[in-house]
Design a protein around this motif. Structure first.
Motif, PDB file in Angstrom:
ATOM      1  N   GLU A  33      -5.753  -2.683  -8.156  1.00 45.88           N
ATOM      2  CA  GLU A  33      -5.568  -3.148  -9.403  1.00 45.88           C
ATOM      3  C   GLU A  33      -5.753  -4.688  -9.485  1.00 45.88           C
ATOM      4  O   GLU A  33      -5.180  -5.459  -9.040  1.00 45.88           O
ATOM      5  CB  GLU A  33      -4.118  -2.978  -9.925  1.00 45.88           C
ATOM      6  N   SER A  37      -8.026  -0.521   6.931  1.00 44.89           N
ATOM      7  CA  SER A  37      -7.428  -0.863   5.550  1.00 44.89           C
ATOM      8  C   SER A  37      -7.557  -2.176   5.030  1.00 44.89           C
ATOM      9  O   SER A  37      -7.972  -2.625   3.924  1.00 44.89           O
ATOM     10  CB  SER A  37      -6.351  -0.211   5.279  1.00 44.89           C
ATOM     11  N   ALA A  38      -7.164  -2.818   6.057  1.00 44.57           N
ATOM     12  CA  ALA A  38      -7.134  -4.330   5.626  1.00 44.57           C
ATOM     13  C   ALA A  38      -8.267  -5.051   5.377  1.00 44.57           C
ATOM     14  O   ALA A  38      -8.418  -5.493   4.518  1.00 44.57           O
ATOM     15  CB  ALA A  38      -6.514  -5.170   7.032  1.00 44.57           C
ATOM     16  N   SER A  96      -9.801  -3.665   1.831  1.00 44.33           N
ATOM     17  CA  SER A  96      -9.460  -4.340   0.594  1.00 44.33           C
ATOM     18  C   SER A  96      -9.972  -5.755   0.556  1.00 44.33           C
ATOM     19  O   SER A  96     -10.228  -6.249  -0.578  1.00 44.33           O
ATOM     20  CB  SER A  96      -8.079  -4.192   0.352  1.00 44.33           C
ATOM     21  N   GLU A  97      -9.843  -6.434   1.651  1.00 41.87           N
ATOM     22  CA  GLU A  97     -10.191  -7.878   1.542  1.00 41.87           C
ATOM     23  C   GLU A  97     -11.640  -8.193   1.327  1.00 41.87           C
ATOM     24  O   GLU A  97     -11.810  -9.078   0.472  1.00 41.87           O
ATOM     25  CB  GLU A  97      -9.754  -8.479   3.071  1.00 41.87           C
ATOM     26  N   LEU A 107      -5.453 -10.427  -7.637  1.00 43.67           N
ATOM     27  CA  LEU A 107      -4.986  -9.012  -7.168  1.00 43.67           C
ATOM     28  C   LEU A 107      -3.764  -8.670  -7.408  1.00 43.67           C
ATOM     29  O   LEU A 107      -2.832  -9.328  -7.022  1.00 43.67           O
ATOM     30  CB  LEU A 107      -5.290  -8.993  -5.799  1.00 43.67           C
ATOM     31  N   ARG A 108      -3.369  -7.654  -8.410  1.00 44.76           N
ATOM     32  CA  ARG A 108      -1.990  -7.307  -8.931  1.00 44.76           C
ATOM     33  C   ARG A 108      -1.284  -6.355  -7.914  1.00 44.76           C
ATOM     34  O   ARG A 108      -0.184  -6.237  -8.045  1.00 44.76           O
ATOM     35  CB  ARG A 108      -2.175  -6.705 -10.319  1.00 44.76           C
ATOM     36  N   ARG A 109      -1.931  -5.435  -7.499  1.00 46.34           N
ATOM     37  CA  ARG A 109      -1.487  -4.371  -6.872  1.00 46.34           C
ATOM     38  C   ARG A 109      -2.753  -3.763  -5.828  1.00 46.34           C
ATOM     39  O   ARG A 109      -3.751  -3.813  -6.217  1.00 46.34           O
ATOM     40  CB  ARG A 109      -0.972  -3.469  -7.554  1.00 46.34           C
ATOM     41  N   GLN A 110      -2.295  -3.345  -4.722  1.00 45.87           N
ATOM     42  CA  GLN A 110      -3.080  -2.789  -3.889  1.00 45.87           C
ATOM     43  C   GLN A 110      -2.211  -1.770  -2.900  1.00 45.87           C
ATOM     44  O   GLN A 110      -1.221  -2.045  -2.669  1.00 45.87           O
ATOM     45  CB  GLN A 110      -3.739  -3.861  -2.853  1.00 45.87           C
ATOM     46  N   GLU A 111      -3.028  -0.757  -2.794  1.00 43.62           N
ATOM     47  CA  GLU A 111      -2.538   0.338  -2.011  1.00 43.62           C
ATOM     48  C   GLU A 111      -3.474   1.005  -1.126  1.00 43.62           C
ATOM     49  O   GLU A 111      -4.457   1.306  -1.573  1.00 43.62           O
ATOM     50  CB  GLU A 111      -2.195   1.457  -3.250  1.00 43.62           C
ATOM     51  N   PHE A 112      -3.115   1.190   0.168  1.00 41.93           N
ATOM     52  CA  PHE A 112      -3.737   1.975   1.178  1.00 41.93           C
ATOM     53  C   PHE A 112      -2.918   2.984   1.731  1.00 41.93           C
ATOM     54  O   PHE A 112      -1.645   3.119   1.957  1.00 41.93           O
ATOM     55  CB  PHE A 112      -4.127   1.034   2.037  1.00 41.93           C
ATOM     56  N   PRO A 157       0.872   2.114 -17.905  1.00 36.66           N
ATOM     57  CA  PRO A 157       0.016   3.231 -17.476  1.00 36.66           C
ATOM     58  C   PRO A 157       0.824   3.866 -16.126  1.00 36.66           C
ATOM     59  O   PRO A 157       0.352   4.819 -15.824  1.00 36.66           O
ATOM     60  CB  PRO A 157      -1.251   2.317 -16.861  1.00 36.66           C
ATOM     61  N   THR A 158       1.547   3.176 -15.265  1.00 37.68           N
ATOM     62  CA  THR A 158       2.205   3.646 -14.230  1.00 37.68           C
ATOM     63  C   THR A 158       2.956   5.123 -14.444  1.00 37.68           C
ATOM     64  O   THR A 158       2.726   6.182 -13.837  1.00 37.68           O
ATOM     65  CB  THR A 158       3.005   2.690 -13.592  1.00 37.68           C
ATOM     66  N   LYS A 176      -0.656  -8.981   7.586  1.00 37.99           N
ATOM     67  CA  LYS A 176      -1.097  -7.642   8.161  1.00 37.99           C
ATOM     68  C   LYS A 176      -1.768  -8.499   9.581  1.00 37.99           C
ATOM     69  O   LYS A 176      -1.622  -7.698  10.745  1.00 37.99           O
ATOM     70  CB  LYS A 176      -2.645  -7.240   7.508  1.00 37.99           C
ATOM     71  N   GLU A 224      -0.270   1.347   2.738  1.00 39.39           N
ATOM     72  CA  GLU A 224      -0.034   0.065   2.526  1.00 39.39           C
ATOM     73  C   GLU A 224       0.050  -0.401   0.987  1.00 39.39           C
ATOM     74  O   GLU A 224      -0.727   0.354   0.447  1.00 39.39           O
ATOM     75  CB  GLU A 224      -1.090  -0.885   3.207  1.00 39.39           C
ATOM     76  N   ARG A 225       0.965  -0.974   0.570  1.00 42.52           N
ATOM     77  CA  ARG A 225       0.995  -1.483  -0.861  1.00 42.52           C
ATOM     78  C   ARG A 225       1.404  -2.743  -1.086  1.00 42.52           C
ATOM     79  O   ARG A 225       2.470  -3.391  -0.431  1.00 42.52           O
ATOM     80  CB  ARG A 225       2.147  -0.385  -1.372  1.00 42.52           C
ATOM     81  N   THR A 226       0.868  -3.210  -2.185  1.00 39.64           N
ATOM     82  CA  THR A 226       0.961  -4.809  -2.356  1.00 39.64           C
ATOM     83  C   THR A 226       1.326  -4.626  -3.757  1.00 39.64           C
ATOM     84  O   THR A 226       0.552  -4.252  -4.802  1.00 39.64           O
ATOM     85  CB  THR A 226      -0.091  -5.507  -2.097  1.00 39.64           C
TER      86      THR A 226
END
Lengths: 317, 631
Positions: free
Chosen positions: A52, A99-100, A103-104, A119-124, A259-260, B278, B435-437
């Motif tokens: 997000e 995954s790292a 997203s990076e 980056l507000r939120r990130q999920e893997f 939205p969540t 990480k 993984e969640r940020t």
């Protein structure tokens, strides 16, 4: 104030056939969409990465899409999330890239195209987790169905248990059908909502069955159809009001939850609306067709203070 | 008939008081704080540290709002965010002279502002999940098969040595994935081999198969119980390693938890730099064994009188003593299978026992044979920086892969060295599978969203209930408020993690709880419609509604429990609040609201009517108008 003023019992059961045909058609439609279109499963189930990203000004979605596609992804989804400034980006899992890194790299590309990106939120989620979630979800569903049926069979009667569970599973399938038809995102929260609805709308059937049982005891001369009609009529006020109150809460989530919680609240809304319909029209009708009788409900009262081992117990001369 | 005995009122009052007490900390909010905890296994935080912290703050001219020492860490509460940053700098300067080698973790934290007497009774605010406060969540999967394979590898080396010692002549030992196959020529050696395994290798079980020509194959496998123990140990060790690494990040309250048999969940509240997190989690700290440069140039460099000779490097020991070590690496952490503290068999000195795998032991034997009397250094590389863990003198040739480091060591030192050596390598490889940020702004937004959902829904329901059911609506609303109070109190008491789905469950719980009150109120109206006297109607309404309420709550609870058992992550957060909400609603909507009604109407002797809104009569008779209490 009193909303519901019924002078006579409403003959719900007279229309049972028509109402159930409507129900069956909706159910089949839901099944059709479920198999034809399938659910749009969230990243929690499929595995992959969700980011997000927030911008200071309204985000240029097509441009972002091309930026991400430039990284070599074929199946990328970029959508606005809640507001025009926020976007949500879904990336499928790539073999050989952790995954790292995924997203990076993606975020670095976004940052390069617009420095204001945060980056507000990130999920893997790895693919193995997704598979487990599906099996766990099915297990939970099975446990809810079995648990409720056993409880109702003990508290009432197996016919009621079957009727209640058929009526409510029909709700569940219809919710899923809606999610398949509109391709709304089916996330873990939605799964929780679906199972909560299952537990909640069984309430409805329970209230009506409770009244049916009571009526069997009270009105000895009334026939089964009359008893069911009376039970539904006398509980309909309560049904509408409680569902209304719950819906107020859900509506509040739909409006303020962001939205969540949006799809979570949406699943509950559909569940609550169809919950009323199914317990009033479907559940009771199925119980009727399964042939509930006064004898099922009113157990012969065993006399107290009588030794059960005494062969002459209860004998009268 | 509508009277409660005193003890029932007493229960209500106690429940309300306890509920209020435990809900209270949530209203105080949080104050900025600095937390000091140990950054190394060898460093303990104690009252001495606290004094140093106090002195450092005094020197910097900062007056803390409170200092709390809880056995593991010191928490310093401050009044402003600006002061918090200054205090952190001051403490860091005082406690950590060398920033490259921090002995303490000084982290920014938030501390509840609630007064100390509340904390003393264990009342704390609800524990917010990562989606509400921001942070990083990782789930790591430990590759247990790799751990087992590694163990089998080392066992096969041990087996070879043991057979040689006991003169068991085998015609080959090989590792076949997770079993060891030994070829034996006759039944006699088979029996001998089996007895060796039975005597010395308790964790192995054997099966035998005859081959053509009177030969046998003995297959040894790790017993199921031993395998479980190995897996448990591997997981524990990985968690220890993770803990050590996370300490560097300076996170105030990291959560490192085992999940299932082979998973570890790491949650780092407040951390935003995922890349760094990480990197640190996934880092493979390496362990290396090298020889100490014992040449004259090397010795000169060690005492600081000469330059470091070509082909050697200078490293520091933990006590800052320089050691000049050759660049050639003899062994790496890969060959080390275990390190445990213990005692020397003969001298009873504290010692560290190392186990090497087959390849490692072979190399080690050769090196030690050639270098008796010289020193050997064991180095730990982390963040690209090496440190000499220990540099013992080689006293004799060491074969068999069992190495003992002893001498000039206390028991604690032995323990720490073993820990460091183990921490150098993960017992089994891990990979991040989830993984969640969540950014901090999103966390705050989520709290407001959840809060708004609950508040607006609550207010609209209350307004509706009061209009529709009049006095009974007010009772129901108060009961609903009490339900919310108790729900928050129980969540605070259990310190269950509150997430956004949890807040949704809270809203939903309130929406469902009102169901019970509607059932009761409708029932009371119905009784009144049927012509019952007000008191009888209240009594019958509650009595009759109870069975239905129980049934409907049990079915909802079944769904909740299923979610609790099979759900994970957000679903579990939802399920916890959902289940607790159902339980508290049974108390508030039935027991408590009846108490209110009894208190209000129960004492009135000739009750003429109850205020429950219009009760409409179907027989065309006059509607019963809302009325107040009778005389």
């Amino acid at each position: 104030m009193e909303f519901f003023k019924f002078r006579k019992d409403i003959p719900f059961m007279r229309h049972a056939l028509v109402l159930n045909v409507v129900s069956v058609v909706t159910f089949l439609l839901a099944l059709f969409f479920l198999f034809h279109k399938g659910l749009h499963l969230s990243v929690e189930f499929t595995g992959g990465t969700v980011m997000e990203v927030g911008y200071t000004q309204p985000a240029d979605v097509p441009k972002l899409r091309s930026v991400i596609a430039g990284l070599g992804y074929t199946d990328v989804q970029v959508q606005n999330f809640g507001t025009a400034q926020d976007v949500i980006i879904r990336l499928p899992t790539q073999k050989g890239v952790s995954s790292a890194q995924q997203s990076e790299i993606a975020f670095a590309a976004l940052k390069a195209s617009d420095a204001g990106a945060t980056l507000r939120r990130q999920e893997f989620v790895g693919p193995q987790v997704g598979e487990e979630l599906v099996t766990d979800g099915l297990k939970a569903l099975a446990m809810v169905v079995a648990g409720i049926m056993i409880y109702l069979a003990i508290r009432f009667e197996w016919k009621f248990a079957v009727a209640a569970i058929v009526a409510n599973l029909h709700d569940v399938v219809i919710i899923l059908g809606f999610f398949a038809f509109f391709q709304w995102e089916f996330s873990l929260a939605v799964l929780a909502a679906v199972l909560a609805v299952l537990g909640y709308s069984v309430n409805e059937s329970v209230v009506i069955f409770d009244r049916i049982r009571e009526n069997f005891r009270r009105y000895r001369k009334m026939d089964t159809v009359g008893i069911i009609d009376n039970a539904i009529t006398s509980t309909i006020s309560r049904t509408i009001i409680t569902h209304g109150s719950t819906q107020i809460m859900v509506l509040s989530m739909l409006l303020f939850g962001g939205p969540t919680l949006y799809y979570f609240a949406l699943a509950l809304t559909i569940g609550i609306c169809f919950g009323i319909y199914s317990s009033v029209f479907v559940g009771a009708a199925i119980a009727m067709w399964l042939g509930i009788k006064r004898e099922d409900m009113v157990k012969p009262v065993t006399q107290k203070g009588v030794d059960p081992n005494d062969p002459n117990a209860g004998a009268t001369v | 008939m509508n009277r409660y005995p005193v003890w029932k009122y007493a229960i209500i009052v106690i429940a309300l008081l306890v509920g209020f007490l435990y809900t209270l900390p949530n209203f105080f909010g949080e104050a900025p704080a600095v937390q000091v905890s140990s950054g190394k296994a060898t460093v303990k935080v104690d009252t001495g540290t606290q004094r140093r912290v106090e002195d450092a703050l005094k020197a910097a001219g900062i007056a803390p709002a409170g200092i709390l020492f809880d056995g593991n860490s010191i928490k310093i509460r401050l009044s402003t965010g600006d002061e918090q940053l200054r205090a952190k700098d001051a403490i860091q300067k005082a406690l950590i002279p060398d920033p490259a080698d921090p002995a303490y973790v000084v982290a920014l934290n938030l501390l509840s502002r609630s007064p100390s007497w509340l904390s003393a009774v264990g009342a704390a605010p609800m524990y917010l999940g990562l989606d509400l406060r921001g942070g990083v969540h990782f789930m790591l999967q430990v590759d247990m098969q790799a751990a087992l394979t590694r163990k089998v590898e080392s066992l096969s080396g041990d087996l070879r040595t043991a057979f040689r010692e006991k003169n068991v002549r085998h015609s080959g030992i090989s590792r076949n994935s997770q079993s060891i196959e030994v070829q034996l020529r006759d039944a006699q050696t088979l029996a001998a081999a089996k007895s060796v395994i039975a005597d010395q290798f308790a964790e192995l079980e054997t099966t035998e198969a005859p081959l053509a020509g009177g030969e046998f194959t003995l297959t040894a496998r790790i017993r199921a119980t031993a395998a479980r123990a190995i897996q448990e140990q591997a997981l524990k060790q990985n968690m220890v390693t993770l803990h050590n690494r996370i300490n560097e990040l300076g996170v105030a309250e990291p959560v490192i938890q085992q999940q299932g048999l082979d998973r570890i969940v790491v949650q780092l509240p407040g951390v935003q730099d995922t890349a760094k997190a990480k990197d640190i989690l996934g880092r493979t700290a390496t362990l290396e064994v090298r020889l100490v440069d014992e040449s004259t140039e090397g010795r000169a460099a060690e005492s600081g009188t000469g330059p470091v000779p070509f082909g050697s490097e200078r490293f520091l020991e933990r006590n800052s003593q320089p050691v000049i070590v050759k660049k050639q690496v003899i062994l790496t952490g890969e060959n080390l299978t275990d390190a445990q503290p213990g005692f020397d068999n003969q001298t009873q000195e504290a010692a560290v026992h190392l186990s090497l795998d087959a390849k490692g032991s072979r190399i080690f034997r050769d090196i030690t044979r050639e270098n008796i009397g010289k020193r050997m250094a064991i180095l730990l590389f982390e963040k690209g920086k090496g440190e000499v863990v220990t540099a013992p003198v080689i006293r004799s040739e060491i074969g068999g892969g069992r190495v003992q480091i002893s001498g000039r060591m206390s028991t604690t030192e032995a323990h720490d060295t073993a820990l460091l050596l183990r921490a150098g390598s993960l017992a089994a490889p891990m990979e991040i599978i989830e993984e969640r940020t969540i950014g901090p702004s999103l966390g705050v937004e989520n709290i407001t969203k959840g809060f708004h959902s609950v508040t607006w829904g609550f207010l609209v329901i209350v307004a509706f209930m009061c209009v529709y059911y009049m006095m009974f609506g007010i009772f129901s609303s108060v009961a609903l408020g009490v339900n919310l109070l108790l729900l928050v109190a129980v969540l605070s008491m259990l310190q269950a993690t509150l997430t956004l789905p949890g807040m949704a469950a809270m809203a939903l719980a309130l929406g469902m709880a009102i169901d019970s009150n509607v059932l009761i109120n409708e029932r009371v109206r119905e009784e009144l419609r049927g012509g019952a006297s007000p008191q009888a109607a209240i009594n019958a309404g509650y009595e009759r509604a109870w069975g239905t309420i129980l049934d409907s709550n049990v079915t909802t609870l079944i769904a909740g429990v299923a979610l609790l058992i099979f759900g994970s992550g957000p679903v579990r957060g939802f399920a916890v609040v959902h289940c607790i909400g159902i339980l508290t609603s049974m108390f508030s909507a039935v027991f408590f609201s009846r108490g209110l009604v009894n208190f209000w109407y129960g004492r009135v002797k000739k009750l003429k009517g109850v205020s429950i809104g219009t009760v409409w009569r179907p027989d065309g008779g006059k509607d019963v108008a809302p009325s107040t209490r009778g005389s």
